[in-house]
Design a protein around this motif. Sequence first.
Motif, PDB file in Angstrom:
ATOM      1  N   TRP A  81       0.828  -1.207   0.000  1.00  0.00           N
ATOM      2  CA  TRP A  81       0.000   0.000   0.000  1.00  0.00           C
ATOM      3  C   TRP A  81       0.861   1.254   0.000  1.00  0.00           C
ATOM      4  CZ3 TRP A  81      -4.708  -0.810  -1.430  1.00  0.00           C
ATOM      5  CH2 TRP A  81      -5.297  -2.046  -1.176  1.00  0.00           C
ATOM      6  N   ALA A  82       2.009   1.192   0.675  1.00  0.00           N
ATOM      7  CA  ALA A  82       2.925   2.335   0.664  1.00  0.00           C
ATOM      8  C   ALA A  82       3.450   2.600  -0.746  1.00  0.00           C
ATOM      9  CB  ALA A  82       4.079   2.090   1.633  1.00  0.00           C
ATOM     10  N   SER A  83       3.743   1.540  -1.491  1.00  0.00           N
ATOM     11  CA  SER A  83       4.259   1.711  -2.855  1.00  0.00           C
ATOM     12  C   SER A  83       3.212   2.329  -3.772  1.00  0.00           C
ATOM     13  CB  SER A  83       4.741   0.372  -3.426  1.00  0.00           C
ATOM     14  OG  SER A  83       3.654  -0.514  -3.643  1.00  0.00           O
ATOM     15  N   LEU A  84       1.935   1.939  -3.590  1.00  0.00           N
ATOM     16  CA  LEU A  84       0.873   2.552  -4.397  1.00  0.00           C
ATOM     17  C   LEU A  84       0.787   4.057  -4.144  1.00  0.00           C
ATOM     18  CD1 LEU A  84      -2.171   0.083  -4.312  1.00  0.00           C
ATOM     19  CD2 LEU A  84      -0.427   0.356  -6.075  1.00  0.00           C
ATOM     20  N   ALA A  85       1.100   4.462  -2.918  1.00  0.00           N
ATOM     21  CA  ALA A  85       1.037   5.876  -2.562  1.00  0.00           C
ATOM     22  C   ALA A  85       2.312   6.632  -2.918  1.00  0.00           C
ATOM     23  CB  ALA A  85       0.752   6.016  -1.068  1.00  0.00           C
ATOM     24  N   GLY A  86       3.316   5.918  -3.417  1.00  0.00           N
ATOM     25  CA  GLY A  86       4.561   6.573  -3.820  1.00  0.00           C
ATOM     26  C   GLY A  86       5.564   6.748  -2.711  1.00  0.00           C
ATOM     27  N   HIS A  87       5.377   6.024  -1.592  1.00  0.00           N
ATOM     28  CA  HIS A  87       6.355   6.078  -0.508  1.00  0.00           C
ATOM     29  C   HIS A  87       7.508   5.117  -0.813  1.00  0.00           C
ATOM     30  CE1 HIS A  87       3.548   8.300   2.034  1.00  0.00           C
ATOM     31  NE2 HIS A  87       2.633   7.377   1.813  1.00  0.00           N
ATOM     32  N   GLY A  88       8.658   5.333  -0.162  1.00  0.00           N
ATOM     33  CA  GLY A  88       9.763   4.402  -0.267  1.00  0.00           C
ATOM     34  C   GLY A  88       9.521   3.172   0.595  1.00  0.00           C
ATOM     35  N   ASP A  89      10.417   2.198   0.505  1.00  0.00           N
ATOM     36  CA  ASP A  89      10.269   0.961   1.269  1.00  0.00           C
ATOM     37  C   ASP A  89      10.366   1.169   2.770  1.00  0.00           C
ATOM     38  OD1 ASP A  89       9.801  -0.633  -0.891  1.00  0.00           O
ATOM     39  OD2 ASP A  89      11.828  -1.436  -1.018  1.00  0.00           O
ATOM     40  N   ASP A  90      11.219   2.097   3.194  1.00  0.00           N
ATOM     41  CA  ASP A  90      11.501   2.261   4.616  1.00  0.00           C
ATOM     42  C   ASP A  90      10.566   3.284   5.242  1.00  0.00           C
ATOM     43  OD1 ASP A  90      13.559   0.429   4.521  1.00  0.00           O
ATOM     44  OD2 ASP A  90      15.084   1.938   4.114  1.00  0.00           O
ATOM     45  N   GLY A  91       9.707   2.812   6.126  1.00  0.00           N
ATOM     46  CA  GLY A  91       8.876   3.716   6.892  1.00  0.00           C
ATOM     47  C   GLY A  91       9.603   4.155   8.154  1.00  0.00           C
ATOM     48  N   GLU A  92       8.936   4.986   8.943  1.00  0.00           N
ATOM     49  CA  GLU A  92       9.494   5.457  10.211  1.00  0.00           C
ATOM     50  C   GLU A  92       8.963   4.587  11.337  1.00  0.00           C
ATOM     51  OE1 GLU A  92      10.198   9.830  11.755  1.00  0.00           O
ATOM     52  OE2 GLU A  92       8.132   9.197  12.197  1.00  0.00           O
ATOM     53  N   LEU A  93       9.867   3.970  12.081  1.00  0.00           N
ATOM     54  CA  LEU A  93       9.484   3.052  13.146  1.00  0.00           C
ATOM     55  C   LEU A  93       9.303   3.805  14.462  1.00  0.00           C
ATOM     56  CD1 LEU A  93       9.083   0.049  13.958  1.00  0.00           C
ATOM     57  CD2 LEU A  93      11.517   0.005  14.541  1.00  0.00           C
ATOM     58  N   HIS A  94       8.211   3.494  15.171  1.00  0.00           N
ATOM     59  CA  HIS A  94       7.926   4.096  16.472  1.00  0.00           C
ATOM     60  C   HIS A  94       7.798   3.000  17.519  1.00  0.00           C
ATOM     61  CE1 HIS A  94       6.618   8.294  15.188  1.00  0.00           C
ATOM     62  NE2 HIS A  94       6.775   7.655  14.039  1.00  0.00           N
ATOM     63  N   ASP A  95       8.458   3.196  18.656  1.00  0.00           N
ATOM     64  CA  ASP A  95       8.243   2.348  19.826  1.00  0.00           C
ATOM     65  C   ASP A  95       7.167   2.996  20.687  1.00  0.00           C
ATOM     66  OD1 ASP A  95       9.916   0.125  19.637  1.00  0.00           O
ATOM     67  OD2 ASP A  95      11.662   1.290  20.263  1.00  0.00           O
ATOM     68  N   TRP A  96       6.220   2.206  21.145  1.00  0.00           N
ATOM     69  CA  TRP A  96       5.162   2.734  22.002  1.00  0.00           C
ATOM     70  C   TRP A  96       5.524   2.541  23.468  1.00  0.00           C
ATOM     71  CZ3 TRP A  96      -0.510   2.079  20.091  1.00  0.00           C
ATOM     72  CH2 TRP A  96      -0.584   2.389  18.730  1.00  0.00           C
ATOM     73  N   LEU A  97       5.150   3.511  24.276  1.00  0.00           N
ATOM     74  CA  LEU A  97       5.317   3.353  25.714  1.00  0.00           C
ATOM     75  C   LEU A  97       4.378   2.257  26.215  1.00  0.00           C
ATOM     76  CD1 LEU A  97       5.433   7.096  26.860  1.00  0.00           C
ATOM     77  CD2 LEU A  97       7.327   5.463  26.862  1.00  0.00           C
ATOM     78  N   GLN A  98       4.875   1.400  27.097  1.00  0.00           N
ATOM     79  CA  GLN A  98       4.037   0.336  27.648  1.00  0.00           C
ATOM     80  C   GLN A  98       3.170   0.876  28.778  1.00  0.00           C
ATOM     81  OE1 GLN A  98       7.262  -3.017  27.804  1.00  0.00           O
ATOM     82  NE2 GLN A  98       5.252  -3.994  27.649  1.00  0.00           N
ATOM     83  N   ARG A  99       1.907   0.472  28.770  1.00  0.00           N
ATOM     84  CA  ARG A  99       0.981   0.893  29.813  1.00  0.00           C
ATOM     85  C   ARG A  99       1.309   0.207  31.128  1.00  0.00           C
ATOM     86  NH1 ARG A  99      -3.875  -0.802  29.440  1.00  0.00           N
ATOM     87  NH2 ARG A  99      -4.943   0.950  30.423  1.00  0.00           N
ATOM     88  N   GLU A 100       1.758  -1.049  31.046  1.00  0.00           N
ATOM     89  CA  GLU A 100       2.087  -1.815  32.241  1.00  0.00           C
ATOM     90  C   GLU A 100       3.481  -2.408  32.085  1.00  0.00           C
ATOM     91  OE1 GLU A 100      -0.921  -4.727  32.644  1.00  0.00           O
ATOM     92  OE2 GLU A 100      -2.570  -3.280  32.804  1.00  0.00           O
TER      93      GLU A 100
END
Length: 330
Positions: free
Chosen positions: A233-252
């Motif tokens: 889906w990213a390629s259809l939108a014209g994005h490159g292969d590498d997205g930006e990775l996010h780590d989420w804070l753990q609730r517990e």
Amino acid sequence: MLGFAILLWLMSLVGWWYLSSDSVEKPELAGSLQPGQLVHDKLPRRWLAWVPATLSAPAPVVIVLHGSLGSAEQMMEATHYGFNVLAERDGFIAVYPNGIDRHWNDCRASADYAANKYNVDDVGFLAAMLDMLAADHTIDRNRVYVTGLSNGGHMAYRLALEAPELIAGIAPIAASLPVTENLGCESTGVAMPTLIINGTADSVNPYEGGLVTVLGNASRGAVRSSVDTARYWASLAGHGDDGELHDWLQREADAVTSVTSTHWRAPGRAPVVLVTVENGGHTIPHPTHRQPRLLGTTSNEFDAIELIWSFFASGGMEIPGAAGRPTAGN
């Protein structure tokens, strides 16, 4: 005889442990649940629509698609009535359609359920359903969104591939695109705002790709990996292969699951986000409720329903749990 009775008791106890889920109480809301029906392609088709007491003018629509062997009522409960609550708050219509024989004719060419075997026109049905909703309510045809679990998530992919003019975004849960050899849909090649929520310990829809199995039935064939699905889906939108990775804070601190997300976003391009639930199963994440253990671990790290609506309502710009937590690219 006593030993046999104890064995039966133990078996029933184990079955209960694997199949039970947390009970969900229906919230008291001012809106109404309105049934709808039509005949499409000579088949009677039905749905339930939650219409809030106060509708936006025009009102967005969120179509919520059940998984294999599910139903409109079951999907409402599986999503903890969350879309109804959000619809009441924000003025959109939440619609829960029923598939044929409790399945959708998705893009997995080899699947053996009736909707696929008889090539049921689910795309046409959902388009006709929207026409009837538009006749009864003032809806915004430019803000129709689709989410679904498993088979329902695969049906969301089909809509995005074959009828992107009908919808403004998709959010599949526990679903990945079929591999090329198993793809039964024709893609228009149109980009689509896409949010994917998949678990790494999903025993039905393998996160790394491979054969999908449901209670020993492998007819659904193989799917791509979750990352490859997002990259499509990213390629259809014209994005490159590498997205930006996010780590989420753990609730517990002692949580069994953890969450990361990979984002493909750029001005003027359809956003794509892959939310990865580490150790998550074939389930819908929710802060307090657990789905059957047979489906794997339910993450309590975030509310998938709130996340999906935030993605839709913001045009793909808001992913609350990932805000301000970028790490290295994927």
